[in-house]
Design a protein around this motif. Sequence first.
Motif, PDB file in Angstrom:
ATOM      1  N   TYR A  62      92.530  30.587  29.976  1.00 19.42           N
ATOM      2  CA  TYR A  62      92.286  29.578  31.010  1.00 19.42           C
ATOM      3  C   TYR A  62      91.713  30.226  32.270  1.00 19.42           C
ATOM      4  N   HIS A  63      92.310  31.306  32.726  1.00 20.03           N
ATOM      5  CA  HIS A  63      91.826  31.978  33.939  1.00 20.03           C
ATOM      6  C   HIS A  63      90.430  32.564  33.715  1.00 20.03           C
ATOM      7  N   ALA A  64      90.190  33.131  32.521  1.00 18.41           N
ATOM      8  CA  ALA A  64      88.860  33.675  32.220  1.00 18.41           C
ATOM      9  C   ALA A  64      87.818  32.565  32.229  1.00 18.41           C
ATOM     10  N   ALA A  65      88.171  31.411  31.639  1.00 19.28           N
ATOM     11  CA  ALA A  65      87.253  30.271  31.628  1.00 19.28           C
ATOM     12  C   ALA A  65      86.987  29.767  33.038  1.00 19.28           C
ATOM     13  N   MET A  66      88.026  29.763  33.866  1.00 19.06           N
ATOM     14  CA  MET A  66      87.861  29.315  35.246  1.00 19.06           C
ATOM     15  C   MET A  66      86.901  30.247  35.996  1.00 19.06           C
ATOM     16  N   GLN A  67      87.010  31.540  35.758  1.00 16.82           N
ATOM     17  CA  GLN A  67      86.104  32.496  36.400  1.00 16.82           C
ATOM     18  C   GLN A  67      84.661  32.262  35.971  1.00 16.82           C
ATOM     19  N   VAL A  68      84.465  31.982  34.675  1.00 16.88           N
ATOM     20  CA  VAL A  68      83.115  31.697  34.170  1.00 16.88           C
ATOM     21  C   VAL A  68      82.568  30.435  34.830  1.00 16.88           C
ATOM     22  N   LEU A  69      83.401  29.412  34.909  1.00 13.79           N
ATOM     23  CA  LEU A  69      82.973  28.158  35.545  1.00 13.79           C
ATOM     24  C   LEU A  69      82.506  28.384  36.983  1.00 13.79           C
ATOM     25  N   LEU A  70      83.299  29.105  37.737  1.00 16.57           N
ATOM     26  CA  LEU A  70      82.973  29.309  39.149  1.00 16.57           C
ATOM     27  C   LEU A  70      81.745  30.206  39.314  1.00 16.57           C
ATOM     28  N   ARG A  71      81.558  31.133  38.382  1.00 16.01           N
ATOM     29  CA  ARG A  71      80.399  32.017  38.468  1.00 16.01           C
ATOM     30  C   ARG A  71      79.108  31.307  38.059  1.00 16.01           C
ATOM     31  N   VAL A  72      79.163  30.536  36.969  1.00 14.57           N
ATOM     32  CA  VAL A  72      77.969  29.854  36.463  1.00 14.57           C
ATOM     33  C   VAL A  72      77.673  28.598  37.272  1.00 14.57           C
ATOM     34  N   ASP A  73      78.724  27.878  37.673  1.00 11.76           N
ATOM     35  CA  ASP A  73      78.594  26.629  38.429  1.00 11.76           C
ATOM     36  C   ASP A  73      77.643  25.657  37.732  1.00 11.76           C
ATOM     37  N   PRO A  74      77.981  25.223  36.506  1.00 11.89           N
ATOM     38  CA  PRO A  74      77.065  24.407  35.705  1.00 11.89           C
ATOM     39  C   PRO A  74      76.984  22.957  36.165  1.00 11.89           C
ATOM     40  N   ALA A  75      75.871  22.345  35.821  1.00  7.56           N
ATOM     41  CA  ALA A  75      75.729  20.903  36.049  1.00  7.56           C
ATOM     42  C   ALA A  75      76.566  20.130  35.040  1.00  7.56           C
ATOM     43  N   VAL A  76      76.701  20.695  33.838  1.00  6.42           N
ATOM     44  CA  VAL A  76      77.509  20.049  32.802  1.00  6.42           C
ATOM     45  C   VAL A  76      78.096  21.126  31.893  1.00  6.42           C
ATOM     46  N   VAL A  77      79.340  20.891  31.462  1.00  7.01           N
ATOM     47  CA  VAL A  77      80.029  21.788  30.540  1.00  7.01           C
ATOM     48  C   VAL A  77      80.146  21.085  29.190  1.00  7.01           C
ATOM     49  N   VAL A  78      79.817  21.805  28.119  1.00  2.00           N
ATOM     50  CA  VAL A  78      79.928  21.249  26.767  1.00  2.00           C
ATOM     51  C   VAL A  78      81.136  21.892  26.103  1.00  2.00           C
ATOM     52  N   LEU A  79      82.083  21.067  25.663  1.00  2.00           N
ATOM     53  CA  LEU A  79      83.374  21.569  25.196  1.00  2.00           C
ATOM     54  C   LEU A  79      83.590  21.369  23.698  1.00  2.00           C
ATOM     55  N   ASP A  80      84.379  22.271  23.162  1.00  2.00           N
ATOM     56  CA  ASP A  80      84.852  22.241  21.782  1.00  2.00           C
ATOM     57  C   ASP A  80      86.293  21.716  21.819  1.00  2.00           C
ATOM     58  N   THR A  81      86.613  20.732  21.004  1.00  2.00           N
ATOM     59  CA  THR A  81      87.947  20.130  21.057  1.00  2.00           C
ATOM     60  C   THR A  81      89.063  21.123  20.751  1.00  2.00           C
ATOM     61  N   TYR A  82      88.745  22.209  20.058  1.00  2.00           N
ATOM     62  CA  TYR A  82      89.772  23.188  19.704  1.00  2.00           C
ATOM     63  C   TYR A  82      89.924  24.286  20.758  1.00  2.00           C
ATOM     64  N   MET A  83      89.036  24.331  21.733  1.00  2.00           N
ATOM     65  CA  MET A  83      89.075  25.366  22.774  1.00  2.00           C
ATOM     66  C   MET A  83      89.853  24.817  23.974  1.00  2.00           C
ATOM     67  N   THR A  84      91.152  24.591  23.769  1.00  2.00           N
ATOM     68  CA  THR A  84      91.950  23.878  24.760  1.00  2.00           C
ATOM     69  C   THR A  84      92.070  24.590  26.112  1.00  2.00           C
TER      70      THR A  84
END
Length: 470
Positions: free
Chosen positions: A113-135
């Motif tokens: 979760y923390h690693a994903a949050m870091q990626v989000l803040l670094r990339v700052d995407p317009a849209v995130v595409v998610l996998d239902t199993y990647m909770t």
Amino acid sequence: MLNKAFKYAFAISGVLGTLIGILSTWLTAQTLTVPPIQQTQGKKGTVLFFINEEYGLTNVHLDTAQALLEHHPSVTIHVASFPEATKRGIGNLARAMPIFALPWSAEDHLNIYHAAMQVLLRVDPAVVVLDTYMTPAIDATRQANYVHTIIESNSMIHAFYLAQPYWSMFWKYPMLGTGFTYPVPWRQIPENIYVTARLVYSFLFDPHAREKRKYLQEHGIANPASYNLHRPDVPWFTRTMFDAGVRPEVVPANVTGVGPIILGVAPAIEQDLELVEWLSKTRTVLVNLGTLFTHNEERATVMAEALEILLLEHTKVQVLWKLQKCTDFPDDFARSLKEYGDRIRITEWLAADPLALLETGHIVASANHGGSSCFHEAIAAGVPQIIIPFWTDLYDFARTAEDSDIGVFATKDTAPQWTVEGLSEAFLRVVHGKESSRMRKNTRRLSAIAKKNRGRYVTAREIAKLAGST
């Protein structure tokens, strides 16, 4: 005696009825409309994919990413994953269901979760595409409140049992892993009710899952690994093709069944010329049970004997069998197949992509395990199927193939165990006869429908709109 049996039956039905009442109250609460939430949108034209490492679950995301690159070159794509991005039974299934949502330890979930949050803040995407199993990534995306969408690799009904009216998930829609026909036959409704109630109960009251959620909430995640992923403001795409599958009575307005989401691959002739030349000799049956399945000696022997019956019965048919061993056992299991010479090829790996082989037009039947990718690739290529399932959703795709008259549910009475009779009967039904002709016709019809609006392009187009690049 009858009076005593009646009392027991009445008591059991009462307990089950009470349980269903409790579960139904909870299910109703879960399906209440959640008001849309104002979401954060980062850099225009930037799309971030969070995917798991298992290719069978995430190839829909990779296929969509490729379609974005092909048709929407202004989109910038980022993919975040792990370094290796790559027994039928209700008791087993009930124990496994909470693991699907929380497969990691609480500590690992929090770290991801923390690693994903870091990626989000670094990339700052317009849209995130998610996998239902990647909770953990879902938790991070929703905690950070980014615009996102979900691509589901399996059937729509699996994700939206709860949305169906009149508690019909109990009595009308076959529960995941049962392999029942749709609608559920009267004689199997009690079993479907029991399975559904038990699975939902395992979700609600699994002590390990509850402990993990409590830990994650204490560490700042508001709603960790929610069982109800659907939100009315989040577009949701599935591979569902209503002409080849269950059509839910209620489909949320933001959910779209786009049909097969298939990766574009180079023609087989460019990948393995020699193999294509061999395929062109005569009609070929492809036996490919997915990337994860491995044969033990017993299963290899049963399959070899079934294929021998096929080759003996139909002298103008040949077989390509991808066989991966789970242990280093001798090749004695295939001794009797040697007399058929080059009419059968056994290989540990296929140099050409299976979809490319299906698209050659030389494959008359695809024997597969019923994984979503194999199932939809065969439909897209117009090839009838022999489905040999051995866990959860694979039984549902096997039943769907048979109910849609595009294939056969092999070893239906013994799955996940194989028998020579069960396999050989399935091979013979699909390869030759009245059923075979009808299956080919139906599959080609579905293939034509799928090719009119290719699922990966439809999904990519909508994601590009969300990213603000169109």
